[in-house]
Design an enzyme around this catalytic site. Structure first.
Site, PDB file in Angstrom:
ATOM      1  N   HIS A 108       0.838  -1.204   0.000  1.00  0.00           N
ATOM      2  CA  HIS A 108       0.000   0.000   0.000  1.00  0.00           C
ATOM      3  C   HIS A 108       0.877   1.261   0.000  1.00  0.00           C
ATOM      4  CE1 HIS A 108      -3.501   2.538   1.047  1.00  0.00           C
ATOM      5  NE2 HIS A 108      -2.614   3.203   1.765  1.00  0.00           N
ATOM      6  N   GLU A 109       1.814   1.333   0.935  1.00  0.00           N
ATOM      7  CA  GLU A 109       2.649   2.536   1.040  1.00  0.00           C
ATOM      8  C   GLU A 109       3.561   2.686  -0.176  1.00  0.00           C
ATOM      9  OE1 GLU A 109       1.875   4.842   2.953  1.00  0.00           O
ATOM     10  OE2 GLU A 109       0.683   3.781   4.442  1.00  0.00           O
TER      11      GLU A 109
END
Length: 183
Positions: free
Chosen positions: A130-131
């Site tokens: 995600h990051e």
């Protein structure tokens, strides 16, 4: 080939980093290596919150980035926050090279439950992808199953998959193409 550098922040288990490195390599088709340096989070600690400011960790990471580096992902063992939220699982520089994820609230023990290393690894992979997606200019996705969906509680991480939905995959492809030099 692109190389992702994993940077331990504080006392992170080497086995957890190795497992994450292998999982990210398979998931994103990138090389991954663990940086032989540990970032001390102490200067980013704020006693009034009893937490560590994730944006300050990102700033400290900038000093490690070289022009040829693709991405740096810090894995922290401390509780992170940004001023407008009580806590964050991670933070990334949008379209930048650095991101940080904390395992602190990803552990079952934080919630008074029995240790579950497999669940911790799954959560850590999802938050890491995600990051990293945020560093590649991906926005939060409305599809709750997509790894790019926003998570304000650990239960939301658990229902997400560890991959991009078709719309986010297309956006990523478009973002990568726009960054290539014109021929």
């Amino acid at each position: 080939m692109k190389t992702l550098h994993l940077l331990p922040v504080g006392k992170v288990q080497v086995l957890l980093l190795r497992d994450l490195c292998a999982a990210i390599s398979r998931s994103l088709d990138v090389d991954c290596e663990i940086v032989p340096h540990v970032l001390d989070p102490t200067p980013c600690y704020h006693p009034e919150r009893q937490q560590y400011h994730s944006s300050e960790i990102l700033q400290r990471m900038q000093g490690l980035v070289q022009p040829q580096d693709w991405r740096f992902l810090a894995i922290a063992d401390v509780d992170l926050y940004i001023p407008i939220l009580k806590y964050v699982f991670g933070e990334a520089q949008i379209a930048g090279p650095c991101a940080v994820v904390s395992i602190h609230r990803l552990r079952q023990e934080f919630y008074g439950l029995d240790r579950d290393d497999d669940l911790l690894r799954q959560r850590l992979l999802k938050e890491s992808v995600h990051e990293l997606g945020r560093t590649l200019e991906l926005r939060h996705c409305q599809d709750y199953r997509c790894v790019m969906a926003s998570s304000h509680a650990v239960e939301w991480i658990d229902i997400r998959e560890n991959s991009l939905c078709p719309a986010c995959r297309n956006e990523l492809t478009s973002n990568v193409r726009s960054q290539l030099p014109a021929s």
